[in-house]
Motif scaffolding. Sequence first.
Motif, mmCIF file in Angstrom:
data_model
loop_
_atom_site.group_PDB
_atom_site.id
_atom_site.type_symbol
_atom_site.label_atom_id
_atom_site.label_comp_id
_atom_site.label_asym_id
_atom_site.label_seq_id
_atom_site.Cartn_x
_atom_site.Cartn_y
_atom_site.Cartn_z
ATOM 1 N N THR A 173 0.846 -1.191 0.000
ATOM 2 C CA THR A 173 0.000 0.000 0.000
ATOM 3 C C THR A 173 0.884 1.245 0.000
ATOM 4 O O THR A 173 2.080 1.169 0.319
ATOM 5 C CB THR A 173 -0.942 0.006 1.213
ATOM 6 O OG1 THR A 173 -0.163 0.090 2.410
ATOM 7 C CG2 THR A 173 -1.813 -1.242 1.226
ATOM 8 N N PRO A 174 0.328 2.394 -0.342
ATOM 9 C CA PRO A 174 1.156 3.609 -0.483
ATOM 10 C C PRO A 174 1.971 3.970 0.750
ATOM 11 O O PRO A 174 3.074 4.512 0.629
ATOM 12 C CB PRO A 174 0.125 4.695 -0.811
ATOM 13 C CG PRO A 174 -0.974 3.962 -1.522
ATOM 14 C CD PRO A 174 -1.065 2.634 -0.814
ATOM 15 N N ARG A 175 1.466 3.693 1.960
ATOM 16 C CA ARG A 175 2.174 4.098 3.173
ATOM 17 C C ARG A 175 3.119 3.021 3.704
ATOM 18 O O ARG A 175 3.744 3.202 4.748
ATOM 19 C CB ARG A 175 1.167 4.478 4.261
ATOM 20 C CG ARG A 175 0.392 5.754 3.955
ATOM 21 C CD ARG A 175 -0.311 6.292 5.200
ATOM 22 N NE ARG A 175 -1.301 5.362 5.724
ATOM 23 C CZ ARG A 175 -2.583 5.356 5.356
ATOM 24 N NH1 ARG A 175 -3.007 6.233 4.455
ATOM 25 N NH2 ARG A 175 -3.429 4.496 5.882
ATOM 26 N N CYS A 176 3.254 1.930 2.998
ATOM 27 C CA CYS A 176 4.127 0.850 3.447
ATOM 28 C C CYS A 176 5.603 1.274 3.360
ATOM 29 O O CYS A 176 5.982 2.112 2.535
ATOM 30 C CB CYS A 176 3.903 -0.381 2.566
ATOM 31 S SG CYS A 176 4.078 -1.940 3.425
ATOM 32 N N ALA A 177 6.419 0.693 4.221
ATOM 33 C CA ALA A 177 7.852 0.995 4.221
ATOM 34 C C ALA A 177 8.503 0.582 2.899
ATOM 35 O O ALA A 177 7.944 -0.189 2.122
ATOM 36 C CB ALA A 177 8.530 0.277 5.387
ATOM 37 N N ASP A 178 9.708 1.076 2.692
ATOM 38 C CA ASP A 178 10.462 0.811 1.472
ATOM 39 C C ASP A 178 11.188 -0.532 1.588
ATOM 40 O O ASP A 178 12.079 -0.679 2.421
ATOM 41 C CB ASP A 178 11.472 1.939 1.259
ATOM 42 C CG ASP A 178 12.326 1.767 0.012
ATOM 43 O OD1 ASP A 178 12.039 0.868 -0.799
ATOM 44 O OD2 ASP A 178 13.286 2.550 -0.142
ATOM 45 N N PRO A 179 10.848 -1.530 0.775
ATOM 46 C CA PRO A 179 11.527 -2.824 0.870
ATOM 47 C C PRO A 179 12.982 -2.774 0.423
ATOM 48 O O PRO A 179 13.735 -3.710 0.685
ATOM 49 C CB PRO A 179 10.701 -3.733 -0.041
ATOM 50 C CG PRO A 179 10.021 -2.820 -0.986
ATOM 51 C CD PRO A 179 9.772 -1.544 -0.237
#
Length: 282
Positions: free
Chosen positions: A163-169
């Motif tokens: 989702t847009p607010r998920c952390a950067d993998p």
Amino acid sequence: MADLITVEDPDDPRLRDYTGLTDVELRRRREPAEGLFIAEGEKVIRRAKEAGYEMRSMLLSAKWVDVMRDVIDELPAPVYAVSPELAERVTGYHVHRGALASMQRKLLPTADDLLQSARRPVAMESVNAGQRVAVFEDIVDHANLGAAFRNAAALGVDAVLLTPRCADPLYRRAVKVSMGAVFQVPWTRLESWPKDVELLRTHGFTTAALCLSGQSITIDELASRNIEKLALIFGTEGDGLTPEALIAADEHVRIPMDAGVDSLNVAAASAVAFYATRWRSA
């Protein structure tokens, strides 16, 4: 062949990609904007290279030059040889693995394209093989996200949607915890969550939200259906899935637990769910 360049000044502008690696807010802004990410350690660097990521440069302490010699000999990118002390001054921490690489990010596919094409190699052998997709909603802890990606790679998940607010993998800690698994599982970001549940339905996926709602079925019951195309949705640490995501999902699913424990860490829950619901061919 890459150039091996000895650097003794921590303020050398050629080391800019590696400055302030412990400043999470700074790196979260800089890295996507500048199209880079940092791979740490020999195995992770090699996996990034094998996955087709272009290397911008490497930062190595002396003892790692010979270990990485084959990589150095194959690449045109510069290699900066530094002392452990200088590496710590530049990055902000003691670089235990002694090897860092600045890598170029790839353009992310659209969710639509990813859902059409993503399929793990073993599944390509059979047109009837099921598909498994993981959706991570607003997971902000990089270690949890990295561990969840490692689970996805190990347990046959075809693609990951964030989702847009998920952390950067591709943040360094997420990459490190995943042991480079973030390079193995196709992934992208959704643009309009939870409306994008409809996109999953368009591609034939049944969506299952991991939660503790009163209408939830057990993970065993879900697994017994052996759904051909299944998308498992996991919520953020602490609060779990948003009410909007729960409304949008086709099924609510829980993992039965004992000893008064009502929930697992999201990474642990993902491992259980991925294994329990793996596709079983007839």
